[in-house]
Design an enzyme around this catalytic site. Structure first.
Site, mmCIF file in Angstrom:
data_model
loop_
_atom_site.group_PDB
_atom_site.id
_atom_site.type_symbol
_atom_site.label_atom_id
_atom_site.label_comp_id
_atom_site.label_asym_id
_atom_site.label_seq_id
_atom_site.Cartn_x
_atom_site.Cartn_y
_atom_site.Cartn_z
ATOM 1 N N TYR A 192 3.068 10.067 0.460
ATOM 2 C CA TYR A 192 4.011 9.448 1.383
ATOM 3 C C TYR A 192 5.463 9.792 1.046
ATOM 4 C CZ TYR A 192 -0.027 6.507 2.655
ATOM 5 O OH TYR A 192 -1.261 6.044 3.043
ATOM 6 N N HIS A 213 -7.610 9.988 -2.302
ATOM 7 C CA HIS A 213 -7.042 9.883 -0.959
ATOM 8 C C HIS A 213 -7.954 10.447 0.136
ATOM 9 C CE1 HIS A 213 -2.859 9.420 1.029
ATOM 10 N NE2 HIS A 213 -3.803 9.185 1.907
ATOM 11 N N ASP A 256 0.842 -1.194 0.000
ATOM 12 C CA ASP A 256 0.000 0.000 0.000
ATOM 13 C C ASP A 256 0.879 1.246 0.000
ATOM 14 O OD1 ASP A 256 -2.865 1.126 0.490
ATOM 15 O OD2 ASP A 256 -1.608 2.160 1.961
ATOM 16 N N LYS A 276 -2.461 6.176 -4.226
ATOM 17 C CA LYS A 276 -3.552 7.121 -3.981
ATOM 18 C C LYS A 276 -3.266 8.453 -4.661
ATOM 19 C CE LYS A 276 -3.846 4.908 0.521
ATOM 20 N NZ LYS A 276 -2.480 4.349 0.499
#
Length: 391
Positions: A99, A163, A94, A130
């Site tokens: 990130y 997201h 994931d 996402k």
């Protein structure tokens, strides 16, 4: 023998569906053997967790356990992804643009595929990413999808999610540092802010964003599409009145023993939308040890079952139909989070649900005017959300 296995798997799957549990779960050898051994308790699955997959409403099959990568440092995440795939047997990673580590996530995936001793092909690994909210305008979606693929170094991703359900107003070129009034408080291009410090939200309709994401799926760049942190009404709004609109395959939300989302779980089942739990361990690295693994609610069950506290928390969710993406970069914990036997009984799960106090951990103030995303708890006074609080 093969015909007999298929017949048995079909029988087991029908039995589970008849109980209203594990709808869409793809039977595996381990699951079938567990059921044949009579190790089902009150409709809960017993057996080894690792091989389980969940069938989604779009016909794909998603591994029930994945490795989360939020807050994993770039220098750590490549090795943790490689270890998860090659040594621990994960087939689900994931990721997300925000990130800031997708290059390293992709390197870990490609390294595992290229290593003969790992014995894994790209098509066997489920990769989720996402789309961030500054790319929700329909004209920005194709660029965002291509950027995600480029960062991961992949030809396609298995799943793309929206997201959060709030479109952001993308800052114009040169902002920051030189920003018009609307973005006067912006110091991060991915988190545009007005002079008051609140997020600068956009006017894009979620239905238009969703249509653009559907186009990425039709183009073959994405196999499955879904959402994250959406409520029921926001999911229903995605169709925009189109009878042929694609229903999201999943909704990824915060869920753990201490925020079990029982009501949302029921609502998603009614919509045939699978639920994925981020922070399934309560995210102690971010929110502190009081997030749950040291609680007697969990530790007492751990002693009874011989599981670790983390395994108890994962077992609690998986038994109720959740897909989970626990995050860690520690090899031993990566192994422990997937390589164990599901042991919790229906009585133990009911006890945890009854005794665990409930509190949401992630609720950024990203709606217009600095309001929080979720209103299932008293709204605190408006204020600026700390940078990087979004999962």
């Amino acid at each position: 023998l093969k015909r007999r296995f298929v017949q048995t798997a079909t029988f087991c799957r029908r039995g589970l569906m008849a109980q209203g549990l594990w709808r869409g779960l793809v039977p595996s050898a381990a699951l079938v053997l567990a059921l044949l051994a009579g190790r089902a308790d009150g409709g809960l699955i017993k057996g080894i967790l690792k091989p389980l997959r969940r069938g989604l409403n779009d016909g794909t099959a998603m591994p029930v356990v994945g490795l989360g990568t939020w807050k994993s440092k770039p220098e750590d995440v490549e090795n943790s992804v490689f270890h998860a795939i090659c040594h621990a047997g994960y087939r689900h990673i994931d990721a997300a643009q925000i990130y800031m580590n997708q290059d390293e996530v992709g390197r870990g995936i490609r390294r595992a595929v290229a290593t003969a001793d790992c014995g894994v092909k790209r098509k066997e690994i489920w990769v989720t990413s996402k789309v961030w909210m500054t790319d929700f305008a329909p004209e920005d979606m194709p660029v965002a999808v291509d950027r995600i693929l480029r960062e991961l170094g992949l030809d396609y991703v298995d799943q793309l999610l929206l997201h959060w359900p709030i479109p952001y107003a993308k800052p114009p070129p040169g902002c920051p540092p030189s920003c018009p009034e609307r973005w006067a408080g912006t110091d991060d291009i991915l988190r545009p802010r007005g002079a008051d410090g609140n997020i600068a939200t956009g006017e894009t309709l979620l239905a238009d964003t969703w249509l653009a994401l559907e186009a990425a799926k039709k183009a073959g760049k994405v196999r499955s599409i879904g959402v994250s942190n959406f409520n029921v009404e926001e999911i229903k709004s995605l169709a925009g009145g189109r009878p042929d609109a694609v229903m999201p395959a999943v909704n990824q939300v915060e869920a753990h023993v201490f925020w079990n989302q029982a009501s949302l779980l029921d609502s998603m089942k009614a919509l045939t939308v699978a639920v994925v739990a981020y922070s399934p361990l309560g995210n102690p690295a971010i929110y502190g040890e009081n997030s749950g693994m040291n609680s007697a609610v969990v530790s007492d069950i751990a002693v009874e079952t011989g599981l670790t506290p983390a395994q108890v928390m994962i077992n609690f969710l998986v038994a109720q139909g959740w897909i989970v993406v626990p995050k860690t970069v520690t090899p031993s914990r990566i192994d422990q989070n997937i390589n164990f036997e599901l042991k919790l009984t229906s009585e133990q799960i009911a006890k945890i649900a009854r005794d665990a106090p409930q509190k949401r951990l992630a609720n950024p103030k990203n709606r217009p005017g600095g309001l929080p995303v979720f209103v299932d708890e008293p709204i605190e006074p408006r204020g600026v959300e700390p940078r990087g609080a979004e999962l």
